[in-house]
Write an enzyme that holds these catalytic residues in place. Structure first.
Site, PDB file in Angstrom:
ATOM      1  N   GLY A 118      14.474 -23.072  -4.772  1.00  0.00           N
ATOM      2  CA  GLY A 118      15.811 -22.873  -4.230  1.00  0.00           C
ATOM      3  C   GLY A 118      15.824 -21.792  -3.177  1.00  0.00           C
ATOM      4  O   GLY A 118      14.787 -21.274  -2.767  1.00  0.00           O
ATOM      5  N   HIS A 119      17.043 -21.424  -2.775  1.00  0.00           N
ATOM      6  CA  HIS A 119      17.227 -20.440  -1.710  1.00  0.00           C
ATOM      7  C   HIS A 119      17.674 -19.084  -2.242  1.00  0.00           C
ATOM      8  O   HIS A 119      18.162 -18.250  -1.489  1.00  0.00           O
ATOM      9  CB  HIS A 119      18.246 -20.957  -0.692  1.00  0.00           C
ATOM     10  CG  HIS A 119      17.787 -22.179   0.049  1.00  0.00           C
ATOM     11  ND1 HIS A 119      18.549 -22.794   1.012  1.00  0.00           N
ATOM     12  CD2 HIS A 119      16.638 -22.895  -0.029  1.00  0.00           C
ATOM     13  CE1 HIS A 119      17.891 -23.853   1.480  1.00  0.00           C
ATOM     14  NE2 HIS A 119      16.729 -23.932   0.858  1.00  0.00           N
ATOM     15  N   GLY A 120      17.539 -18.867  -3.548  1.00  0.00           N
ATOM     16  CA  GLY A 120      17.836 -17.570  -4.117  1.00  0.00           C
ATOM     17  C   GLY A 120      19.274 -17.428  -4.566  1.00  0.00           C
ATOM     18  O   GLY A 120      19.996 -18.401  -4.765  1.00  0.00           O
TER      19      GLY A 120
END
Length: 297
Positions: A145-147
């Site tokens: 994911g992107h955090g």
């Protein structure tokens, strides 16, 4: 709860969600060991118009717990204009390349907690949007994911605010970003009193990010920035996939102030040193901080 499977794409294409709780007070939803929402996102990801799987809108005193959500067409769970919402013991999954499949998105809401959950998607594990206050993210395993992202804020010159955000006890594993704050050029308003505490990174592309230039060619350029202040990072450790482990990219308008960094140790995942890239951020460091952040005292 069992498995709830989304219908084929077309029958619900006129709405921007699949399931919604609207104007409900005092709701508890639990799935036990077998509860699953299957959004059948693979039939949607190639389309420009997508749909959220579950929306909590204009609600209060809501708890969602102990179920899984997989392959949402877009965001898995969106909490909008609501208060006192607790999301706990959830498992949220989608492929790393599935577009806009945020695990939990919080928008214009307050007193929201996301706890004790495992989230791996193609976008933010948790995104905290405009108008949100008193949001806690605690005990999350994030990856892929992107955090965990605060923002994006101030798109098309909008005036927006976010405050009192507490992100703690989070593990980021093979994510594109870790602890991230992002605002659009030309935005107005503020994001303040944001803390990232007891964070562990494992092979994260960009572990720590402040980006005040989150902009594309259609946005308003070079007209100020959302003011960021009282941002605290405490006990962050782990490994960065790339050499640059900390990135503070702030506007020349002086809108990044009171950045406090305490006890950080981020090394390179495959050997070598890490560095911090820093412009126009004002604040201080304490304790052992590696990599050294050049624009902080």
């Amino acid at each position: 709860m069992g498995t709830i499977t989304a219908p084929p794409a077309r029958p619900w294409s006129e709405k921007n969600y699949w399931l919604m709780f609207y104007q409900v007070h005092g709701l508890t939803v639990t799935g036990g060991s077998t509860g699953l929402l299957d959004g059948r996102g693979g039939t949607w990801w190639g389309d420009k118009c997508k749909r959220h799987a579950l929306v909590v809108m204009n609600c209060a005193d809501v708890e969602l717990s102990q179920f899984s959500s997989k392959n949402s067409p877009q965001m898995h769970i969106a909490v909008c204009q609501s208060s006192k919402v607790h999301l706990t013991q959830l498992t949220i999954t989608a492929p790393w390349d599935s577009p806009n499949t945020d695990g939990v998105h919080v928008d214009r809401s307050q007193d929201v907690r996301v706890t004790r959950s495992t989230i791996g998607t193609g976008d933010d594990c948790v995104s905290i949007g405009p108008g949100s206050r008193f949001v806690t993210v605690d005990g999350i395993v994030c990856g892929p994911g992107h955090g965990v992202s605060v923002g994006s804020l101030g798109r098309k010159g909008a005036t927006e605010s976010v405050e009192y955000i507490d992100v703690k006890n989070v593990q980021f594993i093979n994510t594109a970003n870790g602890a991230r704050i992002k605002t659009w050029q030309g935005g107005k308003g503020y994001a303040k009193s944001i803390s990232f505490t007891d964070i562990k990174f494992t092979n994260v592309d960009h572990p720590v990010v402040i980006n005040q230039f989150y902009v594309d060619r259609h946005d308003v350029p070079n007209m100020g920035a959302v003011a960021l202040s009282n941002i605290t990072y405490t006990n962050l450790k782990g490994t960065s996939r790339y050499k640059t482990a900390v990135e503070f990219d702030c506007s020349e308008s002086g809108s990044c102030t009171n950045i406090h960094v305490n006890s950080v140790a981020i090394t390179a995942a495959y050997g070598g040193e890490t560095v911090a890239r820093c412009q126009n951020a004002q604040g201080d460091t304490s304790g052992y901080v590696y990599p050294k952040i050049p624009c902080l005292r």
